[in-house]
Enzyme design. Structure first.
Site, PDB file in Angstrom:
ATOM      1  N   GLY A  88     -27.654   9.200   6.706  1.00  0.00           N
ATOM      2  CA  GLY A  88     -28.662   8.835   7.701  1.00  0.00           C
ATOM      3  C   GLY A  88     -28.942   9.969   8.676  1.00  0.00           C
ATOM      4  CG  PHE A  89     -31.579  10.737  12.808  1.00  0.00           C
ATOM      5  CD1 PHE A  89     -32.020  12.043  12.728  1.00  0.00           C
ATOM      6  CD2 PHE A  89     -31.518  10.121  14.063  1.00  0.00           C
ATOM      7  CE1 PHE A  89     -32.393  12.747  13.872  1.00  0.00           C
ATOM      8  CE2 PHE A  89     -31.892  10.800  15.202  1.00  0.00           C
ATOM      9  CZ  PHE A  89     -32.319  12.115  15.111  1.00  0.00           C
TER      10      PHE A  89
ATOM     11  CG  ASP B 285     -22.654  -2.701   1.014  1.00  0.00           C
ATOM     12  OD1 ASP B 285     -22.343  -2.560   2.219  1.00  0.00           O
ATOM     13  OD2 ASP B 285     -23.244  -3.705   0.569  1.00  0.00           O
TER      14      ASP B 285
ATOM     15  CG  ASN C 273     -14.539  -4.391   4.614  1.00  0.00           C
ATOM     16  OD1 ASN C 273     -13.650  -5.239   4.653  1.00  0.00           O
ATOM     17  ND2 ASN C 273     -15.647  -4.540   3.898  1.00  0.00           N
TER      18      ASN C 273
ATOM     19  CE1 TYR D  89     -28.927  -1.181  14.609  1.00  0.00           C
ATOM     20  CE2 TYR D  89     -29.660  -1.392  16.874  1.00  0.00           C
ATOM     21  CZ  TYR D  89     -29.107  -0.638  15.864  1.00  0.00           C
ATOM     22  OH  TYR D  89     -28.713   0.651  16.118  1.00  0.00           O
TER      23      TYR D  89
ATOM     24  CB  THR E 297     -30.839   9.946  19.183  1.00  0.00           C
ATOM     25  OG1 THR E 297     -29.879   9.415  20.112  1.00  0.00           O
ATOM     26  CG2 THR E 297     -30.476  11.389  18.899  1.00  0.00           C
TER      27      THR E 297
END
Ligand code: UDP
Length: 310
Positions: free
Chosen positions: A11-12, A57, A100, A146, A176
């Protein structure tokens, strides 16, 4: 040198973290299910001996073998349009996935950094937001997949810390931006910059008077690594405290790109926070961190990158 696991590596923020950790001499294992990124951000690390990539995942388990010294949990879609497309997976990643990851860190006696968010403050009625503010979140609204996943992840970190003395650090990340923002993920900086470069209308949601405080990615990464290298449990806000309205942002982007694009108004998304600005006293005092890149300088670097990559 340490062996560090970055969850959400492609990701970013994850990919910038991998770059910095490898550059400073650490061995990095990057994990990502490639659900909200393609892997292109990790191209530069392909030939790097100290970097390994594993597809997986985190809600299904942590696929890493061997002893590790730290785990950074940056796995989650982060742009509102993206997490609204996959609300259940977003909740699973933040809940089961974080559980996890914490279990894995505990087994390794490793430091655990949780990427939390300014979204835990919801639509804040206190500004600037200080870490002791509990927030104003709609637990059943669209964004709750989220916000509540991240709030649960924070609660889980604190429970592991209280019950097992896990070595946790919670960072609350504020908006960001910078190179590697996904041009299609619908965030405001990537939208405005891409629209300006392409000569398209800039889509301002609502009346554009809502505010955000934008942190350049290099500053953000430096703050996260300062937390990693400390023993602070947090939560600690890492963001740039200079606040702008979305209309101001659109005007700055138009000016910096010398674009002839126009501004058009679109409906405000549900529960879109009206204001957001971090109080960074804690980061200054405990980590000796503060941002150094102003919005115009950061935007110029971002615009240059988008011009090359579009
Ligand atoms: N926004 C906008 N135009 C866009 C995309 C976003 O005006 O094309 C607004 C959005 O409504 C919000 C702010 O910009 O008020 C920041 O949105 P973003 O999705 O980047 O992140 P958020 O801070 O909401 O998570």
């Amino acid at each position: 040198m340490a062996r560090i696991v970055v969850l959400g590596a492609s990701g970013f923020l994850g990919s910038h973290l991998c770059d910095e950790l490898v550059a400073r001499g650490d061995e990095v294992v990057g994990v990502d299910d490639l659900s909200s990124s393609t892997g292109i951000n990790l191209k530069g690390l392909e030939s790097e001996k100290r970097f390994t990539f594993l597809k997986g995942d985190i809600a299904e388990g942590i696929p890493v073998r061997g002893k590790v010294d730290a785990v950074l949990n940056f796995a989650s879609p982060a742009s509102p349009p993206r997490y609204l497309e996959t609300p259940i997976q977003t909740l699973r990643t933040g809940s089961r996935g974080t559980d996890n990851a914490l279990q894995f860190a505990l087994e390794n006696n490793a430091r655990f950094i949780m990427a939390s968010t300014s979204e835990v403050y919801g639509d804040p009625v206190v500004s600037p937001q200080v870490e002791t503010y509990w927030g104003n979140v709609n637990s059943i609204g669209e964004r709750s997949c989220y916000d509540e996943a991240k709030r649960y992840a924070e609660a889980l970190c604190m429970a592991y810390w209280r019950e097992y003395q896990a070595n946790i650090g919670i960072v609350r990340i504020f908006n960001t931006y910078g190179p590697r923002l996904d041009p299609s993920d619908g965030r405001v900086v990537s939208n405005f910059v891409c629209q300006s470069i392409r000569g398209e209308d800039l889509t301002v949601y609502g009346d554009g008077l809502q505010t955000r405080s934008f942190c350049y990615v290099d500053d953000e990464i430096r703050g996260i690594l300062a937390l990693l290298d400390s023993n602070e449990p947090g939560p600690i806000n890492i963001g740039n405290p200079v606040e702008f309205t979305m209309l101001e942002l659109s005007e700055i982007v138009l000016e910096l790109t010398a674009s002839q694009s126009k501004i058009v108004y679109r409906p405000l998304p549900e529960d879109d926070p009206m204001q957001r600005r971090p109080d960074i006293t804690k980061a200054r005092e405990l980590l000796g961190w503060e941002p150094t890149v102003g919005l115009r300088d950061g935007l110029m670097k971002t615009i240059d990158w988008f011009k090359k990559s579009l």
